[in-house]
Design a protein around this motif. Structure first.
Motif, PDB file in Angstrom:
ATOM      1  N   ARG A   1      -4.171   0.680  -0.111  1.00 11.52           N
ATOM      2  CA  ARG A   1      -3.144   0.889  -0.142  1.00 11.52           C
ATOM      3  C   ARG A   1      -2.342   0.409   1.599  1.00 11.52           C
ATOM      4  O   ARG A   1      -3.322   0.762   3.218  1.00 11.52           O
ATOM      5  CB  ARG A   1      -2.493   2.386  -0.046  1.00 11.52           C
ATOM      6  CG  ARG A   1      -1.776   2.918  -0.842  1.00 11.52           C
ATOM      7  CD  ARG A   1      -1.202   4.630  -0.694  1.00 11.52           C
ATOM      8  NE  ARG A   1      -1.120   4.806  -1.817  1.00 11.52           N
ATOM      9  CZ  ARG A   1       0.131   5.416  -2.422  1.00 11.52           C
ATOM     10  NH1 ARG A   1       1.496   6.304  -1.221  1.00 11.52           N
ATOM     11  NH2 ARG A   1       0.584   6.601  -3.455  1.00 11.52           N
ATOM     12  N   ARG A   2      -1.321  -0.563   1.514  1.00  7.21           N
ATOM     13  CA  ARG A   2      -1.353  -0.977   3.663  1.00  7.21           C
ATOM     14  C   ARG A   2       0.065  -1.191   3.441  1.00  7.21           C
ATOM     15  O   ARG A   2       0.743  -0.801   2.737  1.00  7.21           O
ATOM     16  CB  ARG A   2      -1.991  -2.867   3.246  1.00  7.21           C
ATOM     17  CG  ARG A   2      -3.602  -2.584   2.620  1.00  7.21           C
ATOM     18  CD  ARG A   2      -3.559  -4.234   3.033  1.00  7.21           C
ATOM     19  NE  ARG A   2      -5.057  -4.389   2.907  1.00  7.21           N
ATOM     20  CZ  ARG A   2      -6.462  -4.307   1.283  1.00  7.21           C
ATOM     21  NH1 ARG A   2      -5.217  -4.129   0.932  1.00  7.21           N
ATOM     22  NH2 ARG A   2      -7.365  -4.247   1.594  1.00  7.21           N
ATOM     23  N   MET A   3       0.408  -0.673   4.932  1.00  4.46           N
ATOM     24  CA  MET A   3       0.929  -0.536   5.301  1.00  4.46           C
ATOM     25  C   MET A   3       0.808  -1.634   6.749  1.00  4.46           C
ATOM     26  O   MET A   3       0.305  -1.271   7.879  1.00  4.46           O
ATOM     27  CB  MET A   3       1.968   0.073   5.344  1.00  4.46           C
ATOM     28  CG  MET A   3       3.729   0.320   6.527  1.00  4.46           C
ATOM     29  SD  MET A   3       4.222   1.944   6.238  1.00  4.46           S
ATOM     30  CE  MET A   3       2.879   2.385   7.824  1.00  4.46           C
TER      31      MET A   3
ATOM     32  N   GLN B   1       7.440 -11.082   2.286  1.00  5.23           N
ATOM     33  CA  GLN B   1       8.050 -10.859   3.477  1.00  5.23           C
ATOM     34  C   GLN B   1       8.481 -11.859   3.834  1.00  5.23           C
ATOM     35  O   GLN B   1       9.854 -12.298   4.477  1.00  5.23           O
ATOM     36  CB  GLN B   1       6.696 -10.886   4.713  1.00  5.23           C
ATOM     37  CG  GLN B   1       7.065 -10.514   5.557  1.00  5.23           C
ATOM     38  CD  GLN B   1       8.090  -9.574   6.165  1.00  5.23           C
ATOM     39  OE1 GLN B   1       7.488  -8.372   6.082  1.00  5.23           O
ATOM     40  NE2 GLN B   1       9.186  -8.995   6.481  1.00  5.23           N
TER      41      GLN B   1
ATOM     42  N   MET C   1      -1.464  -3.522 -11.283  1.00  4.58           N
ATOM     43  CA  MET C   1      -0.120  -3.848 -10.502  1.00  4.58           C
ATOM     44  C   MET C   1      -0.564  -3.757  -9.658  1.00  4.58           C
ATOM     45  O   MET C   1      -1.160  -2.616  -8.937  1.00  4.58           O
ATOM     46  CB  MET C   1       0.339  -3.262 -11.296  1.00  4.58           C
ATOM     47  CG  MET C   1       1.337  -4.317 -12.470  1.00  4.58           C
ATOM     48  SD  MET C   1       2.508  -4.254 -13.464  1.00  4.58           S
ATOM     49  CE  MET C   1       2.070  -1.848 -13.747  1.00  4.58           C
ATOM     50  N   GLU C   2       0.688  -4.170  -8.228  1.00  3.32           N
ATOM     51  CA  GLU C   2       0.717  -3.644  -7.231  1.00  3.32           C
ATOM     52  C   GLU C   2       2.344  -4.285  -6.574  1.00  3.32           C
ATOM     53  O   GLU C   2       2.595  -5.133  -7.452  1.00  3.32           O
ATOM     54  CB  GLU C   2      -0.621  -4.738  -6.460  1.00  3.32           C
ATOM     55  CG  GLU C   2      -0.210  -4.650  -4.711  1.00  3.32           C
ATOM     56  CD  GLU C   2      -1.179  -4.751  -3.342  1.00  3.32           C
ATOM     57  OE1 GLU C   2      -2.337  -5.098  -3.857  1.00  3.32           O
ATOM     58  OE2 GLU C   2      -0.081  -6.002  -3.294  1.00  3.32           O
ATOM     59  N   VAL C   3       2.556  -3.126  -5.644  1.00  2.00           N
ATOM     60  CA  VAL C   3       3.973  -3.352  -5.768  1.00  2.00           C
ATOM     61  C   VAL C   3       3.823  -3.396  -4.159  1.00  2.00           C
ATOM     62  O   VAL C   3       3.391  -2.745  -3.391  1.00  2.00           O
ATOM     63  CB  VAL C   3       4.618  -1.750  -5.544  1.00  2.00           C
ATOM     64  CG1 VAL C   3       6.154  -2.000  -5.362  1.00  2.00           C
ATOM     65  CG2 VAL C   3       4.947  -1.122  -6.777  1.00  2.00           C
ATOM     66  N   GLN C   4       4.808  -4.662  -3.818  1.00  2.00           N
ATOM     67  CA  GLN C   4       4.783  -5.390  -2.479  1.00  2.00           C
ATOM     68  C   GLN C   4       6.241  -5.285  -1.601  1.00  2.00           C
ATOM     69  O   GLN C   4       6.943  -5.616  -2.874  1.00  2.00           O
ATOM     70  CB  GLN C   4       4.338  -6.339  -2.454  1.00  2.00           C
ATOM     71  CG  GLN C   4       3.094  -6.837  -2.542  1.00  2.00           C
ATOM     72  CD  GLN C   4       2.525  -8.187  -1.932  1.00  2.00           C
ATOM     73  OE1 GLN C   4       2.530  -9.300  -1.350  1.00  2.00           O
ATOM     74  NE2 GLN C   4       0.703  -8.569  -2.336  1.00  2.00           N
ATOM     75  N   ILE C   5       6.414  -4.459  -1.223  1.00  2.00           N
ATOM     76  CA  ILE C   5       7.196  -4.611  -0.280  1.00  2.00           C
ATOM     77  C   ILE C   5       8.027  -4.776   0.968  1.00  2.00           C
ATOM     78  O   ILE C   5       7.108  -4.533   1.510  1.00  2.00           O
ATOM     79  CB  ILE C   5       8.145  -2.638  -0.263  1.00  2.00           C
ATOM     80  CG1 ILE C   5       8.414  -1.893  -1.813  1.00  2.00           C
ATOM     81  CG2 ILE C   5       9.600  -2.388   0.242  1.00  2.00           C
ATOM     82  CD1 ILE C   5       8.805  -1.017  -2.053  1.00  2.00           C
ATOM     83  N   ALA C   6       9.051  -5.972   1.415  1.00  2.00           N
ATOM     84  CA  ALA C   6       8.894  -6.492   3.268  1.00  2.00           C
ATOM     85  C   ALA C   6      10.827  -6.068   3.504  1.00  2.00           C
ATOM     86  O   ALA C   6      11.606  -5.676   2.472  1.00  2.00           O
ATOM     87  CB  ALA C   6       8.272  -7.975   2.418  1.00  2.00           C
TER      88      ALA C   6
END
Lengths: 240, 240
Positions: free
Chosen positions: A225-227, A187, A1-6
Motif C-alpha cells: 500500500r502506498r501513499m 493524479q 486489481m489496484e485502486v488509485q485515488i488522487a
C-alpha cells in the motif's frame, strides 16, 4: 486489481484557508473512505464547518456506521447547530472490500463523473447539501470494482470556474476528453482538471477547488500500500 | 518550500490484516499530522489496538490538543483498558506551520532516521511503547523546516527484518546510503527501504512493516496540495 485515488486541492485566490476539507480513513471492516466537504462561503468560517462535518463522518465510519447513516447524522448535527443558516456539501467515496464495490454518497449539487467500460456518464441527479432541513437524504450509487473504472468528483469551485468571465467549465466534458486522449494516472487527471479550471479563472480561483480522481487498474503484482502527500508551504504558511 | 510525505506498508506474510495503522489528518491551526501505531502481536487483535490508539490521537489533535498530550492520553486509555497486558508503539509527525517546524513524537523502541545539512543521524534514544505503565512519556524532537531535511520512521517490522536468517537490517545505514546514492523522491526512498527488508525476509515479511519518508524541498512554484493513495486489492480482499 489496484485502486488509485488522487487529490488536487487549491484555495480561493488571496484566501489563506480553504473551506474544503478532505480526509482519507481506513474502514474498520476493510477498505477505506475518502470524505470531502465544502462549507458555505470561504475562509475560516467555512473551514470550521467543513472540518466539523468531516470529523463527524469519519468518527462514525470508524465505528462501523454505514455511509448513508453517517451523512444523515452529520446533516442533523449541522442543522441542529446552525438552524439551517449554514450548509455544507459532502461526498463520501468508500472502497468496500467486503462487497467488492465502490459506494458513492453524495449531498452536493455539483455533478460527478463516472466512466465504466469506456462509457462516460455525468451524474447530475439533484442532490441537496447537508444542514438545509431536518430531512436531508444522501444519493447513494454503488458500482462493482473492475479494471477500467474511473470516477471523478469535485467541489463546486470546479463547476463554477470561468463563470465570472462567462465561460463556465463543463467538467464532465473536459474529464471525458482527458480520458479519451491519454491513459493518464489519477493524479494527472485531477491535476489537469484543476489546471483547466484555474486557467478559466485566469490564474485566480474564484472559489476553493478540490478534485478527487479514482481509477481501478489491473494489479501491478505487488502487495504494497502506498501513499504520497505533497503540501506547498508558502500557501500553507499563509494560513496562520 | 514543499513538504512531501510518502508511506509504503505491507502485511506480515500470510496474515490478511496489518497490525499497523496509519492516518494523515489536518491540524485545526494549520499543517497536518501523520500518526502511525503498531499494536502488539499481529492480525485482527493488533489491528483493533492500533486503530484505537490512532483514533484517540487524531480525535485529540483535531481538538487542538498538543501531540505530547495526545500520546500520553492514548497511553493512559490503553493502560486503563488492558491493564498493561497489551502495548502499542506510536509515532506522530506533525508539520506545524505555526512554528515552521516538524515535531516528532515517539513512543517506539525502533530507531528513527534524520538527515539535515547532509548530516545523517540515527535517533536511538530509549523510548517506551504506550500502555506499559501509568507514566509513559513520549520523546519529542522539534526540527526547523528547511529544504534538504529528510526524516524516515518505521515500525519494528523494518528493524527486525532479516533477524530470522541472522542478517538483521541496519535501517539507518541503508537509509543513509540510499540518500547518498541518488536524489530519490520520498516514495522511492520508502519503497526501497521496504523492498530491502522484504528481500532480507526472503519475500515473506516476518512482521507488518510500515515506512514513512518525509522530505522538505524547494518549492516547485505551484500552490496545489496533492495526495495519492494506491491500494492493491488482492492483498486487501484477503482481509475479509
Amino acid at each position: 486489481m489496484e485502486v488509485q485515488i488522487a487529490v488536487a486541492k487549491v484555495n480561493k485566490y488571496a484566501i489563506s484557508e480553504s473551506g474544503d476539507t478532505l480526509e482519507v480513513v481506513e474502514r474498520p471492516n476493510g477498505g477505506f473512505s475518502v470524505v470531502l466537504a465544502d462549507g458555505q462561503t470561504s475562509g475560516r468560517g467555512a473551514k470550521a464547518v467543513s472540518q466539523m462535518v468531516v470529523r463527524k463522518v469519519i468518527g462514525l465510519l470508524a465505528e462501523g456506521v454505514r455511509d448513508g447513516a453517517a451523512a444523515r447524522a452529520a446533516s442533523d448535527a449541522l442543522f441542529t447547530e446552525k438552524q439551517g443558516k449554514v450548509i455544507c456539501t459532502l461526498n463520501i467515496v468508500s472502497v468496500d472490500l467486503h462487497s467488492g464495490t465502490i459506494v458513492l454518497t453524495r449531498n452536493n449539487p455539483a455533478s460527478m463523473f463516472i466512466c465504466r467500460n469506456n462509457q462516460a456518464d455525468c451524474i447530475t441527479t439533484e442532490s441537496i447539501p447537508l444542514g438545509t432541513s431536518r430531512n436531508v437524504r444522501p444519493l447513494i450509487t454503488e458500482i462493482g470494482l473492475e479494471p477500467g473504472l474511473v470516477i471523478v468528483l469535485y467541489t463546486d469551485g470546479l463547476t463554477h470556474a470561468g463563470e465570472r468571465h462567462g465561460e463556465p467549465m463543463d467538467v464532465c466534458e473536459v474529464a471525458a476528453s482527458l480520458i479519451e486522449e491519454q491513459n493518464s494516472t489519477p493524479q494527472q487527471l485531477a491535476d489537469s482538471l484543476l489546471a483547466y479550471a484555474v486557467r478559466l479563472d485566469e490564474g485566480r480561483p474564484a472559489d476553493d477547488i478540490s478534485v478527487v480522481a479514482i481509477k481501478v487498474l489491473q494489479s501491478n503484482g505487488d502487495s504494497v500500500r502506498r501513499m504520497t502527500v505533497r503540501v506547498p508551504i508558502n500557501s500553507v504558511k499563509a494560513i496562520r
